[in-house]
Design a protein around this motif. Sequence first.
Motif, PDB file in Angstrom:
ATOM      1  N   GLU A  25       0.835  -1.211   0.000  1.00 42.61           N
ATOM      2  CA  GLU A  25       0.000   0.000   0.000  1.00 42.61           C
ATOM      3  C   GLU A  25       0.867   1.257   0.000  1.00 42.61           C
ATOM      4  OE1 GLU A  25      -2.997   2.298   3.037  1.00 42.61           O
ATOM      5  OE2 GLU A  25      -2.870   0.122   3.200  1.00 42.61           O
ATOM      6  N   ILE A  26       1.879   1.287   0.820  1.00 45.58           N
ATOM      7  CA  ILE A  26       2.773   2.452   0.885  1.00 45.58           C
ATOM      8  C   ILE A  26       3.511   2.636  -0.436  1.00 45.58           C
ATOM      9  CG2 ILE A  26       4.852   3.367   2.005  1.00 45.58           C
ATOM     10  CD1 ILE A  26       3.705   2.184   4.647  1.00 45.58           C
ATOM     11  N   VAL A  28       2.370   1.924  -3.433  1.00 48.34           N
ATOM     12  CA  VAL A  28       1.432   2.547  -4.383  1.00 48.34           C
ATOM     13  C   VAL A  28       1.227   4.018  -4.023  1.00 48.34           C
ATOM     14  CG1 VAL A  28      -0.944   2.517  -5.244  1.00 48.34           C
ATOM     15  CG2 VAL A  28       0.291   0.365  -4.928  1.00 48.34           C
ATOM     16  N   ARG A  29       1.051   4.306  -2.754  1.00 50.89           N
ATOM     17  CA  ARG A  29       0.842   5.700  -2.332  1.00 50.89           C
ATOM     18  C   ARG A  29       2.036   6.576  -2.696  1.00 50.89           C
ATOM     19  NH1 ARG A  29      -1.140   4.386   3.673  1.00 50.89           N
ATOM     20  NH2 ARG A  29       0.661   5.676   4.136  1.00 50.89           N
ATOM     21  N   LYS A  30       3.251   6.106  -2.432  1.00 48.15           N
ATOM     22  CA  LYS A  30       4.447   6.895  -2.758  1.00 48.15           C
ATOM     23  C   LYS A  30       4.548   7.137  -4.262  1.00 48.15           C
ATOM     24  CE  LYS A  30       7.509   5.860   1.102  1.00 48.15           C
ATOM     25  NZ  LYS A  30       8.777   5.242   1.525  1.00 48.15           N
ATOM     26  N   GLY A  31       4.254   6.097  -5.055  1.00 46.53           N
ATOM     27  CA  GLY A  31       4.315   6.251  -6.505  1.00 46.53           C
ATOM     28  C   GLY A  31       3.304   7.252  -7.030  1.00 46.53           C
ATOM     29  N   LEU A  32       2.083   7.182  -6.524  1.00 47.62           N
ATOM     30  CA  LEU A  32       1.055   8.138  -6.959  1.00 47.62           C
ATOM     31  C   LEU A  32       1.398   9.551  -6.524  1.00 47.62           C
ATOM     32  CD1 LEU A  32      -2.256   6.153  -6.309  1.00 47.62           C
ATOM     33  CD2 LEU A  32      -1.256   6.774  -8.521  1.00 47.62           C
ATOM     34  N   HIS A  33       1.842   9.696  -5.301  1.00 51.97           N
ATOM     35  CA  HIS A  33       2.187  11.026  -4.786  1.00 51.97           C
ATOM     36  C   HIS A  33       3.350  11.629  -5.576  1.00 51.97           C
ATOM     37  CE1 HIS A  33       3.435  14.172  -1.941  1.00 51.97           C
ATOM     38  NE2 HIS A  33       2.152  14.166  -1.587  1.00 51.97           N
ATOM     39  N   ALA A  34       4.341  10.807  -5.895  1.00 50.26           N
ATOM     40  CA  ALA A  34       5.514  11.284  -6.637  1.00 50.26           C
ATOM     41  C   ALA A  34       5.140  11.760  -8.037  1.00 50.26           C
ATOM     42  CB  ALA A  34       6.568  10.181  -6.725  1.00 50.26           C
ATOM     43  N   THR A  35       4.057  11.228  -8.585  1.00 50.62           N
ATOM     44  CA  THR A  35       3.633  11.634  -9.928  1.00 50.62           C
ATOM     45  C   THR A  35       2.557  12.714  -9.889  1.00 50.62           C
ATOM     46  OG1 THR A  35       2.140   9.729  -9.992  1.00 50.62           O
ATOM     47  CG2 THR A  35       4.292   9.484 -11.061  1.00 50.62           C
ATOM     48  N   GLY A  36       2.312  13.283  -8.715  1.00 52.88           N
ATOM     49  CA  GLY A  36       1.440  14.448  -8.615  1.00 52.88           C
ATOM     50  C   GLY A  36       0.007  14.183  -8.182  1.00 52.88           C
ATOM     51  N   PHE A  37      -0.340  12.950  -7.907  1.00 54.07           N
ATOM     52  CA  PHE A  37      -1.707  12.652  -7.484  1.00 54.07           C
ATOM     53  C   PHE A  37      -1.854  12.904  -5.993  1.00 54.07           C
ATOM     54  CE2 PHE A  37      -1.405  10.478 -11.452  1.00 54.07           C
ATOM     55  CZ  PHE A  37      -2.677  10.570 -11.992  1.00 54.07           C
ATOM     56  N   ARG A  38      -2.996  13.468  -5.609  1.00 51.95           N
ATOM     57  CA  ARG A  38      -3.294  13.721  -4.203  1.00 51.95           C
ATOM     58  C   ARG A  38      -4.533  12.925  -3.832  1.00 51.95           C
ATOM     59  NH1 ARG A  38       1.119  14.590  -4.957  1.00 51.95           N
ATOM     60  NH2 ARG A  38       2.268  16.518  -4.681  1.00 51.95           N
ATOM     61  N   PHE A  39      -4.558  12.415  -2.629  1.00 52.22           N
ATOM     62  CA  PHE A  39      -5.613  11.488  -2.246  1.00 52.22           C
ATOM     63  C   PHE A  39      -5.835  11.505  -0.743  1.00 52.22           C
ATOM     64  CE2 PHE A  39      -1.502   9.526  -3.106  1.00 52.22           C
ATOM     65  CZ  PHE A  39      -1.139   9.085  -1.849  1.00 52.22           C
ATOM     66  N   ARG A  40      -6.910  10.839  -0.334  1.00 53.47           N
ATOM     67  CA  ARG A  40      -7.193  10.621   1.086  1.00 53.47           C
ATOM     68  C   ARG A  40      -6.953   9.145   1.375  1.00 53.47           C
ATOM     69  NH1 ARG A  40     -13.163  12.667   1.968  1.00 53.47           N
ATOM     70  NH2 ARG A  40     -13.317  10.666   0.965  1.00 53.47           N
ATOM     71  N   LEU A  41      -6.784   8.835   2.658  1.00 56.76           N
ATOM     72  CA  LEU A  41      -6.527   7.452   3.055  1.00 56.76           C
ATOM     73  C   LEU A  41      -7.655   6.906   3.917  1.00 56.76           C
ATOM     74  CD1 LEU A  41      -2.780   7.818   4.097  1.00 56.76           C
ATOM     75  CD2 LEU A  41      -3.691   7.049   1.911  1.00 56.76           C
ATOM     76  N   HIS A  42      -8.014   5.646   3.694  1.00 53.56           N
ATOM     77  CA  HIS A  42      -8.901   4.880   4.575  1.00 53.56           C
ATOM     78  C   HIS A  42     -10.153   5.652   4.984  1.00 53.56           C
ATOM     79  CE1 HIS A  42      -5.418   2.294   4.718  1.00 53.56           C
ATOM     80  NE2 HIS A  42      -4.705   3.290   5.177  1.00 53.56           N
ATOM     81  N   ALA A  43     -10.883   6.177   4.025  1.00 56.08           N
ATOM     82  CA  ALA A  43     -12.082   6.982   4.303  1.00 56.08           C
ATOM     83  C   ALA A  43     -13.130   6.144   5.030  1.00 56.08           C
ATOM     84  CB  ALA A  43     -12.651   7.539   3.007  1.00 56.08           C
ATOM     85  N   ASN A  45     -16.151   6.931   5.721  1.00 55.18           N
ATOM     86  CA  ASN A  45     -17.514   7.117   5.226  1.00 55.18           C
ATOM     87  C   ASN A  45     -17.803   6.353   3.936  1.00 55.18           C
ATOM     88  OD1 ASN A  45     -15.748   8.803   3.819  1.00 55.18           O
ATOM     89  ND2 ASN A  45     -17.342  10.269   3.337  1.00 55.18           N
ATOM     90  N   ILE A  46     -16.844   5.574   3.445  1.00 55.87           N
ATOM     91  CA  ILE A  46     -17.018   4.791   2.226  1.00 55.87           C
ATOM     92  C   ILE A  46     -17.005   3.314   2.603  1.00 55.87           C
ATOM     93  CG2 ILE A  46     -16.027   4.222  -0.027  1.00 55.87           C
ATOM     94  CD1 ILE A  46     -14.810   7.039  -0.039  1.00 55.87           C
ATOM     95  N   PRO A  47     -17.966   2.528   2.114  1.00 50.41           N
ATOM     96  CA  PRO A  47     -18.016   1.105   2.455  1.00 50.41           C
ATOM     97  C   PRO A  47     -16.683   0.406   2.183  1.00 50.41           C
ATOM     98  CG  PRO A  47     -19.939   1.725   1.179  1.00 50.41           C
ATOM     99  CD  PRO A  47     -19.027   2.911   1.184  1.00 50.41           C
ATOM    100  N   GLY A  48     -16.221  -0.371   3.148  1.00 49.94           N
ATOM    101  CA  GLY A  48     -14.977  -1.112   2.993  1.00 49.94           C
ATOM    102  C   GLY A  48     -13.718  -0.332   3.322  1.00 49.94           C
ATOM    103  N   ARG A  49     -13.860   0.946   3.632  1.00 44.71           N
ATOM    104  CA  ARG A  49     -12.704   1.799   3.932  1.00 44.71           C
ATOM    105  C   ARG A  49     -11.541   1.562   2.963  1.00 44.71           C
ATOM    106  NH1 ARG A  49     -11.974   2.109  10.458  1.00 44.71           N
ATOM    107  NH2 ARG A  49     -14.055   2.843  10.902  1.00 44.71           N
ATOM    108  N   PRO A  50     -11.708   1.954   1.708  1.00 39.49           N
ATOM    109  CA  PRO A  50     -10.650   1.715   0.721  1.00 39.49           C
ATOM    110  C   PRO A  50      -9.338   2.387   1.129  1.00 39.49           C
ATOM    111  CG  PRO A  50     -12.254   3.277  -0.100  1.00 39.49           C
ATOM    112  CD  PRO A  50     -12.803   2.744   1.169  1.00 39.49           C
ATOM    113  N   ASP A  51      -8.236   1.800   0.675  1.00 39.27           N
ATOM    114  CA  ASP A  51      -6.910   2.285   1.068  1.00 39.27           C
ATOM    115  C   ASP A  51      -6.626   3.685   0.542  1.00 39.27           C
ATOM    116  OD1 ASP A  51      -6.207  -0.156   2.386  1.00 39.27           O
ATOM    117  OD2 ASP A  51      -5.950  -1.053   0.409  1.00 39.27           O
ATOM    118  N   ILE A  52      -6.995   3.946  -0.704  1.00 41.89           N
ATOM    119  CA  ILE A  52      -6.704   5.229  -1.344  1.00 41.89           C
ATOM    120  C   ILE A  52      -7.976   5.762  -1.991  1.00 41.89           C
ATOM    121  CG2 ILE A  52      -5.327   6.388  -3.119  1.00 41.89           C
ATOM    122  CD1 ILE A  52      -3.251   4.097  -2.739  1.00 41.89           C
ATOM    123  N   VAL A  53      -8.304   7.018  -1.708  1.00 42.36           N
ATOM    124  CA  VAL A  53      -9.502   7.651  -2.262  1.00 42.36           C
ATOM    125  C   VAL A  53      -9.063   8.875  -3.061  1.00 42.36           C
ATOM    126  CG1 VAL A  53     -11.699   8.752  -1.726  1.00 42.36           C
ATOM    127  CG2 VAL A  53     -10.845   6.909  -0.258  1.00 42.36           C
TER     128      VAL A  53
END
Length: 156
Positions: A25-26, A28-43, A45-53
């Motif tokens: 998981e980390i 994937v998060r580091k790779g997305l962040h390094a390429t400019g994507f911003r996200f929330r973690l473990h929301a 309020n979303i069913p299943g609490r997805p890792d990246i939102v």
Amino acid sequence: MVDVVDKATRSRMMSGIRGKNTHPEIFVRKGLHATGFRFRLHAKNIPGRPDIVLPKYRALISVRGCFWHGHDCRYFKVPSTRTEFWLAKIESNRSRDMRDVARQQEDGWRTLVIWECAVRAGRRVDPLLDVIGLTIDWLRSVSAHAEMSENGMVGD
């Protein structure tokens, strides 16, 4: 086959296995962040609490462990002890995963499942082009659901 450690030690070892902030998981998060994507973690309020939102893309990414979710790959093997327990546990995880993805899609989210084996395979090749590149391509597409494993991406 008899376990090589006593029951208390095995229990302590198993309880130490994390459900979130795992190495894949980390990665994937580091790779997305390094390429400019911003996200929330473990929301919560979303069913299943997805890792990246990723609200901007109306997309959810779940990074699943091959053993715990019973993925059909070389990293999953049914334990030889307490087989019935493990099969029931893994089947329960699979059922919950399918239910959560269905509820997420009903709520209008796009879903991507990245299996642990995809991250492991990506480390052998070029991870940025492999796992992260395929994830970015999916985010920019209109695909409602996809799964990524060591064999590549499969989606609708």
